[in-house]
Design a protein around this motif. Structure first.
Motif, PDB file in Angstrom:
ATOM      1  N   PRO A  19      31.494  39.914  36.039  1.00 14.42           N
ATOM      2  CA  PRO A  19      32.520  39.331  36.906  1.00 14.42           C
ATOM      3  C   PRO A  19      32.709  40.076  38.229  1.00 14.42           C
ATOM      4  O   PRO A  19      33.197  39.491  39.193  1.00 14.42           O
ATOM      5  N   ASP A  20      32.315  41.353  38.283  1.00 16.95           N
ATOM      6  CA  ASP A  20      32.493  42.073  39.556  1.00 16.95           C
ATOM      7  C   ASP A  20      31.269  41.970  40.480  1.00 16.95           C
ATOM      8  O   ASP A  20      31.235  42.584  41.542  1.00 16.95           O
ATOM      9  N   TYR A  21      30.261  41.191  40.087  1.00 11.19           N
ATOM     10  CA  TYR A  21      29.113  40.950  40.963  1.00 11.19           C
ATOM     11  C   TYR A  21      29.388  39.706  41.815  1.00 11.19           C
ATOM     12  O   TYR A  21      29.994  38.753  41.341  1.00 11.19           O
ATOM     13  N   VAL A  22      28.930  39.723  43.067  1.00 12.77           N
ATOM     14  CA  VAL A  22      29.135  38.591  43.963  1.00 12.77           C
ATOM     15  C   VAL A  22      27.881  37.717  43.961  1.00 12.77           C
ATOM     16  O   VAL A  22      26.760  38.217  44.083  1.00 12.77           O
ATOM     17  N   SER A 164      25.940  43.786  43.230  1.00 18.21           N
ATOM     18  CA  SER A 164      26.907  44.638  42.527  1.00 18.21           C
ATOM     19  C   SER A 164      27.935  45.194  43.517  1.00 18.21           C
ATOM     20  O   SER A 164      27.718  45.160  44.732  1.00 18.21           O
ATOM     21  N   PRO A 165      29.034  45.771  42.998  1.00 21.75           N
ATOM     22  CA  PRO A 165      29.996  46.426  43.890  1.00 21.75           C
ATOM     23  C   PRO A 165      29.332  47.530  44.730  1.00 21.75           C
ATOM     24  O   PRO A 165      29.663  47.699  45.903  1.00 21.75           O
ATOM     25  N   HIS A 166      28.374  48.254  44.139  1.00 11.49           N
ATOM     26  CA  HIS A 166      27.670  49.314  44.879  1.00 11.49           C
ATOM     27  C   HIS A 166      26.882  48.721  46.058  1.00 11.49           C
ATOM     28  O   HIS A 166      26.873  49.281  47.157  1.00 11.49           O
ATOM     29  N   ALA A 167      26.268  47.573  45.834  1.00 12.29           N
ATOM     30  CA  ALA A 167      25.518  46.909  46.914  1.00 12.29           C
ATOM     31  C   ALA A 167      26.465  46.462  48.027  1.00 12.29           C
ATOM     32  O   ALA A 167      26.149  46.578  49.218  1.00 12.29           O
ATOM     33  N   VAL A 168      27.640  45.970  47.633  1.00  9.76           N
ATOM     34  CA  VAL A 168      28.631  45.536  48.630  1.00  9.76           C
ATOM     35  C   VAL A 168      29.086  46.734  49.473  1.00  9.76           C
ATOM     36  O   VAL A 168      29.168  46.666  50.705  1.00  9.76           O
ATOM     37  N   GLU A 169      29.326  47.865  48.795  1.00 11.43           N
ATOM     38  CA  GLU A 169      29.710  49.100  49.520  1.00 11.43           C
ATOM     39  C   GLU A 169      28.642  49.509  50.514  1.00 11.43           C
ATOM     40  O   GLU A 169      28.939  49.889  51.653  1.00 11.43           O
ATOM     41  N   LYS A 170      27.402  49.447  50.049  1.00  5.95           N
ATOM     42  CA  LYS A 170      26.302  49.849  50.938  1.00  5.95           C
ATOM     43  C   LYS A 170      26.209  48.907  52.148  1.00  5.95           C
ATOM     44  O   LYS A 170      25.999  49.363  53.273  1.00  5.95           O
TER      45      LYS A 170
END
Ligand SMILES: *Cc1c(COP(=O)(O)O)cnc(C)c1O
Length: 316
Positions: A19-22, A164-170
């Protein structure tokens, strides 16, 4: 917007997208190659590949980011994560889960190992010809992408890019916002279930319907693997042809590549056409001496049987 929202919900429940993946809608897997280079790579991605699609990804990325590097591995080889020579400046590791050109795949356990060895790097996975056909360890990587004309059985012209949230941050750290398909722009629109350009609404709708009517990916994956095992067992018994990939641990479940002398391949393809069957051509270096059989969920038992009967009669 309602169709977008509903399709994402179904991707979460049926295909187990966390659910936290876009989920982003793009036009193709090829577009995702460029988006990853343009919006998630400042200087260096590292590509691990054993076939034409993985190599093409690296070449596309290198046009935008000249410092991109990579290593290839052999057709029958398992990915050796422990000794993978990832350069220290690498920002993102790029891997093709199912190499459509030769019918190999990377085991989920390798993706888990990669994540363990490189917890701080982004991991991007091309799952174009396996997404929707087998269960994939989505939470173990940051970017997954696919297009809908393979295992999802839909008309071409829609790609899925999952972050993923990490990809969004990057993406936020890179801050690239110069293109109609800049990741930041796509992400901003996705928050409202919108897109940055008029998307392929018809195919998004069809994807929604396919997911509504389909089983969960665990159930689909069991069937895909059973069918693949049956295909390989069948092909191993036929004289004169054989599966291209001998090592069963790296054989693809969704793209079955069959090897034979070029004259046999040519003759079988011609005979198939006479029976109204279009066999998949070999790809790249395997063009002349292989043909490929799609093992995608939309294919019916009757179709598989028809092809097997044809091969039994026409190969000897
Ligand atoms: C088909 C395929 C692509 C390209 O997909 P498009 O939708 O044509 O962009 C990329 N990677 C793999 C592994 C593929 O099988």
């Amino acid at each position: 917007m309602d169709i977008y929202r509903r399709t994402v919900e179904l991707l979460q429940t049926k295909l187990r997208i966390p659910p936290d993946y876009v989920v982003l809608f793009v036009s193709s897997a090829t577009e995702s190659w460029e988006i990853i280079a343009q919006s998630l790579t400042i200087e260096q991605s590292f590509h691990v590949y054993n076939g034409a699609f993985g190599q093409k990804w690296m070449e596309y990325a290198r046009k935008l980011r000249p410092q991109v590097s990579g290593v290839s591995f052999g057709l029958e080889e398992e990915l050796l994560v422990e000794t993978l020579p990832v350069p220290s400046q690498t920002e993102i590791i790029c891997l093709t889960q199912n190499e459509t050109s030769n019918g190999t795949q990377v085991q989920s356990s390798m993706i888990v190992e990669l994540r363990k060895r490189f917890p701080d790097l982004l991991l991007a996975v091309d799952a174009t010809s396996s997404f929707g056909g087998i269960a994939l360890p989505i939470e173990e990587a940051d970017i997954w992408y696919a297009s809908v004309q393979k295992c999802l059985g839909l008309p071409a012209g829609l790609g899925l890019l999952i972050c993923s949230p990490h990809a969004v941050e990057k993406a936020q750290a890179v801050g690239e916002n110069n293109h109609y398909n800049s990741l930041l722009f796509l992400l901003e629109n996705a928050q409202k279930f919108q897109t940055s350009y008029t998307p392929n609404v018809l195919t998004i709708y069809l994807l929604m319907r396919v997911l509504e009517n389909g089983e969960t990916i665990e159930q689909i994956g069991i069937q895909t693997k059973q069918r693949a095992a049956a295909w390989y067992a069948f092909l191993e018994k036929l004289p004169g042809i054989q599966p291209l990939v001998i090592n069963y641990t790296v054989r693809s479940d969704t793209v079955i590549t069959v090897q034979a002398p070029p004259e046999v391949v040519k003759q079988v393809k011609e005979a198939a056409l006479q029976h109204n069957i279009l066999l998949g051509n070999g790809y790249g270096v395997w063009k002349e001496n292989t043909f490929r059989i799609a093992n995608f969920p939309a294919i019916t038992e009757e179709e598989i049987q028809r092809l097997q009967e044809f091969l039994l009669v026409n190969i000897s």
